[in-house]
Design a protein around this motif. Structure first.
Motif, PDB file in Angstrom:
ATOM      1  N   ALA A 155      23.118  63.626  15.417  1.00  0.00           N
ATOM      2  CA  ALA A 155      22.542  63.112  14.168  1.00  0.00           C
ATOM      3  C   ALA A 155      21.732  61.846  14.428  1.00  0.00           C
ATOM      4  CB  ALA A 155      23.646  62.851  13.154  1.00  0.00           C
ATOM      5  N   GLY A 156      22.220  61.001  15.319  1.00  0.00           N
ATOM      6  CA  GLY A 156      21.484  59.788  15.672  1.00  0.00           C
ATOM      7  C   GLY A 156      20.163  60.101  16.344  1.00  0.00           C
ATOM      8  N   VAL A 157      20.163  61.069  17.250  1.00  0.00           N
ATOM      9  CA  VAL A 157      18.932  61.453  17.951  1.00  0.00           C
ATOM     10  C   VAL A 157      17.923  62.068  16.983  1.00  0.00           C
ATOM     11  CG1 VAL A 157      17.990  63.034  19.693  1.00  0.00           C
ATOM     12  CG2 VAL A 157      20.038  61.696  20.204  1.00  0.00           C
ATOM     13  N   ILE A 158      18.395  62.996  16.152  1.00  0.00           N
ATOM     14  CA  ILE A 158      17.505  63.644  15.178  1.00  0.00           C
ATOM     15  C   ILE A 158      16.998  62.619  14.167  1.00  0.00           C
ATOM     16  CG2 ILE A 158      17.430  65.338  13.298  1.00  0.00           C
ATOM     17  CD1 ILE A 158      19.424  67.013  15.019  1.00  0.00           C
ATOM     18  N   GLY A 159      17.883  61.757  13.699  1.00  0.00           N
ATOM     19  CA  GLY A 159      17.480  60.709  12.761  1.00  0.00           C
ATOM     20  C   GLY A 159      16.455  59.766  13.359  1.00  0.00           C
ATOM     21  N   THR A 160      16.608  59.437  14.640  1.00  0.00           N
ATOM     22  CA  THR A 160      15.635  58.578  15.309  1.00  0.00           C
ATOM     23  C   THR A 160      14.271  59.248  15.366  1.00  0.00           C
ATOM     24  OG1 THR A 160      17.370  57.555  16.636  1.00  0.00           O
ATOM     25  CG2 THR A 160      15.118  57.374  17.470  1.00  0.00           C
ATOM     26  N   ALA A 161      14.248  60.539  15.673  1.00  0.00           N
ATOM     27  CA  ALA A 161      12.972  61.268  15.719  1.00  0.00           C
ATOM     28  C   ALA A 161      12.307  61.298  14.342  1.00  0.00           C
ATOM     29  CB  ALA A 161      13.194  62.688  16.240  1.00  0.00           C
ATOM     30  N   ILE A 162      13.089  61.555  13.306  1.00  0.00           N
ATOM     31  CA  ILE A 162      12.537  61.591  11.948  1.00  0.00           C
ATOM     32  C   ILE A 162      12.042  60.204  11.543  1.00  0.00           C
ATOM     33  CG2 ILE A 162      13.131  61.920   9.512  1.00  0.00           C
ATOM     34  CD1 ILE A 162      15.016  64.186  10.467  1.00  0.00           C
ATOM     35  N   ALA A 163      12.833  59.179  11.826  1.00  0.00           N
ATOM     36  CA  ALA A 163      12.423  57.815  11.480  1.00  0.00           C
ATOM     37  C   ALA A 163      11.158  57.423  12.231  1.00  0.00           C
ATOM     38  CB  ALA A 163      13.553  56.832  11.783  1.00  0.00           C
ATOM     39  N   ALA A 164      11.071  57.797  13.503  1.00  0.00           N
ATOM     40  CA  ALA A 164       9.864  57.481  14.281  1.00  0.00           C
ATOM     41  C   ALA A 164       8.643  58.177  13.692  1.00  0.00           C
ATOM     42  CB  ALA A 164      10.060  57.883  15.741  1.00  0.00           C
ATOM     43  N   LEU A 165       8.792  59.427  13.291  1.00  0.00           N
ATOM     44  CA  LEU A 165       7.683  60.157  12.677  1.00  0.00           C
ATOM     45  C   LEU A 165       7.260  59.497  11.366  1.00  0.00           C
ATOM     46  CD1 LEU A 165       5.818  62.664  12.575  1.00  0.00           C
ATOM     47  CD2 LEU A 165       7.662  63.809  11.318  1.00  0.00           C
ATOM     48  N   LEU A 166       8.228  59.163  10.520  1.00  0.00           N
ATOM     49  CA  LEU A 166       7.908  58.517   9.249  1.00  0.00           C
ATOM     50  C   LEU A 166       7.287  57.145   9.445  1.00  0.00           C
ATOM     51  CD1 LEU A 166      11.042  59.535   7.138  1.00  0.00           C
ATOM     52  CD2 LEU A 166       8.709  60.430   6.928  1.00  0.00           C
ATOM     53  N   MET A 167       7.773  56.396  10.419  1.00  0.00           N
ATOM     54  CA  MET A 167       7.192  55.082  10.708  1.00  0.00           C
ATOM     55  C   MET A 167       5.762  55.227  11.215  1.00  0.00           C
ATOM     56  SD  MET A 167       9.367  52.660   9.938  1.00  0.00           S
ATOM     57  CE  MET A 167       9.339  51.202  10.922  1.00  0.00           C
ATOM     58  N   SER A 168       5.525  56.239  12.032  1.00  0.00           N
ATOM     59  CA  SER A 168       4.179  56.479  12.540  1.00  0.00           C
ATOM     60  C   SER A 168       3.222  56.830  11.404  1.00  0.00           C
ATOM     61  CB  SER A 168       4.217  57.605  13.574  1.00  0.00           C
ATOM     62  OG  SER A 168       2.918  57.955  13.976  1.00  0.00           O
ATOM     63  N   ILE A 169       3.666  57.704  10.507  1.00  0.00           N
ATOM     64  CA  ILE A 169       2.831  58.072   9.359  1.00  0.00           C
ATOM     65  C   ILE A 169       2.574  56.846   8.484  1.00  0.00           C
ATOM     66  CG2 ILE A 169       2.796  59.402   7.201  1.00  0.00           C
ATOM     67  CD1 ILE A 169       4.372  61.595   8.757  1.00  0.00           C
ATOM     68  N   GLY A 170       3.606  56.072   8.216  1.00  0.00           N
ATOM     69  CA  GLY A 170       3.442  54.864   7.407  1.00  0.00           C
ATOM     70  C   GLY A 170       2.517  53.853   8.049  1.00  0.00           C
ATOM     71  N   ALA A 171       2.650  53.674   9.365  1.00  0.00           N
ATOM     72  CA  ALA A 171       1.779  52.732  10.074  1.00  0.00           C
ATOM     73  C   ALA A 171       0.329  53.216  10.044  1.00  0.00           C
ATOM     74  CB  ALA A 171       2.257  52.557  11.511  1.00  0.00           C
ATOM     75  N   ASP A 172       0.107  54.523  10.201  1.00  0.00           N
ATOM     76  CA  ASP A 172      -1.254  55.073  10.124  1.00  0.00           C
ATOM     77  C   ASP A 172      -1.847  54.863   8.740  1.00  0.00           C
ATOM     78  OD1 ASP A 172      -1.128  55.876  12.757  1.00  0.00           O
ATOM     79  OD2 ASP A 172      -0.693  57.983  12.292  1.00  0.00           O
ATOM     80  N   CYS A 173      -1.060  55.116   7.699  1.00  0.00           N
ATOM     81  CA  CYS A 173      -1.549  54.900   6.333  1.00  0.00           C
ATOM     82  C   CYS A 173      -1.877  53.431   6.095  1.00  0.00           C
ATOM     83  CB  CYS A 173      -0.519  55.378   5.316  1.00  0.00           C
ATOM     84  SG  CYS A 173      -0.350  57.161   5.228  1.00  0.00           S
ATOM     85  N   LEU A 174      -1.035  52.548   6.585  1.00  0.00           N
ATOM     86  CA  LEU A 174      -1.289  51.121   6.434  1.00  0.00           C
ATOM     87  C   LEU A 174      -2.562  50.718   7.170  1.00  0.00           C
ATOM     88  CD1 LEU A 174      -0.327  48.391   5.354  1.00  0.00           C
ATOM     89  CD2 LEU A 174       1.019  48.133   7.453  1.00  0.00           C
ATOM     90  N   TYR A 175      -2.728  51.198   8.393  1.00  0.00           N
ATOM     91  CA  TYR A 175      -3.932  50.890   9.170  1.00  0.00           C
ATOM     92  C   TYR A 175      -5.180  51.389   8.450  1.00  0.00           C
ATOM     93  CZ  TYR A 175      -7.408  51.039  12.872  1.00  0.00           C
ATOM     94  OH  TYR A 175      -8.554  50.883  13.597  1.00  0.00           O
ATOM     95  N   MET A 176      -5.139  52.624   7.963  1.00  0.00           N
ATOM     96  CA  MET A 176      -6.307  53.180   7.273  1.00  0.00           C
ATOM     97  C   MET A 176      -6.610  52.407   5.994  1.00  0.00           C
ATOM     98  SD  MET A 176      -6.206  57.307   7.809  1.00  0.00           S
ATOM     99  CE  MET A 176      -4.630  57.543   7.043  1.00  0.00           C
ATOM    100  N   SER A 177      -5.566  52.013   5.274  1.00  0.00           N
ATOM    101  CA  SER A 177      -5.803  51.295   4.021  1.00  0.00           C
ATOM    102  C   SER A 177      -6.392  49.912   4.270  1.00  0.00           C
ATOM    103  CB  SER A 177      -4.523  51.188   3.209  1.00  0.00           C
ATOM    104  OG  SER A 177      -3.616  50.296   3.813  1.00  0.00           O
ATOM    105  N   LEU A 178      -6.071  49.323   5.386  1.00  0.00           N
ATOM    106  CA  LEU A 178      -6.594  47.982   5.690  1.00  0.00           C
ATOM    107  C   LEU A 178      -7.968  48.017   6.331  1.00  0.00           C
ATOM    108  CD1 LEU A 178      -3.346  46.267   7.028  1.00  0.00           C
ATOM    109  CD2 LEU A 178      -4.430  45.946   4.797  1.00  0.00           C
TER     110      LEU A 178
END
Length: 175
Positions: free
Chosen positions: A24-47
């Motif tokens: 669960a920790g490994v899968i959760g880390t992968a999901i969190a990394a994906l969501l953080m990457s998407i969020g960071a991309d959206c933030l970069y594009m918005s700025l």
């Protein structure tokens, strides 16, 4: 009921639960990394992509809110998983009704409550940012309510384990 030699025996089931916790920790880390990457991309594009700076304000605010929520829920999940992993080790050794297990269940309950609060705050913030309630908010709301329910269950279990430990101690004194 003891099942000698099977995966259902007391000792093996807690080993399986510990392995599931790691998974669960490994899968959760992968999901969190994906969501953080998407969020960071959206933030970069918005700025960087908005000329006027105003039309992308909601994207910037939503990205920051999403990143903060993913980070806070991830921290809560890691603390709860680590506590559960350690508790499974104690249970495997035979210590079920102990103060330590009651404190661990209470800690897990607090982690679920904090995750629920973060998700529900995110739902409210996203509703304000976007000016209405849209489908992804339903998922955040349901996940937040599920975490709140899990917090209540874990807190009830913590109280039960604590009371069982008190009763066990009283029985040992009377014998």
């Amino acid at each position: 009921m003891k099942h000698k030699g099977s995966i259902l025996n007391e000792r093996n089931i807690f080993t399986v639960l510990r392995a599931a916790t790691i998974a669960a920790g490994v899968i959760g880390t992968a999901i969190a990394a994906l969501l953080m990457s998407i969020g960071a991309d959206c933030l970069y594009m918005s700025l960087t992509l908005c000329e006027d700076g105003e039309s992308c304000g909601c994207w910037t605010a939503a990205s920051v809110t999403g990143l903060a929520t993913v980070l806070s829920v991830s921290v809560c999940a890691y603390i709860a998983l680590a506590a559960f992993y350690r508790m499974c080790g104690r249970l495997r050794e035979g210590g079920a009704f102990t103060r330590e297990n009651a404190r661990t269940m209470a800690r897990i309950a607090r982690c679920f409550a904090a995750a629920a609060a973060a998700l529900l705050l995110c739902t409210a913030a996203m509703t304000v940012i976007w000016g209405g309630f849209v489908l992804p908010h339903v998922y955040l709301l349901l996940l937040g309510l599920a975490c709140a329910g899990a917090a209540l269950l874990c807190r009830a279990l913590a109280l039960l384990v604590g009371r069982a430990e008190d009763m066990q101690r009283e029985n040992e004194l009377t014998i």
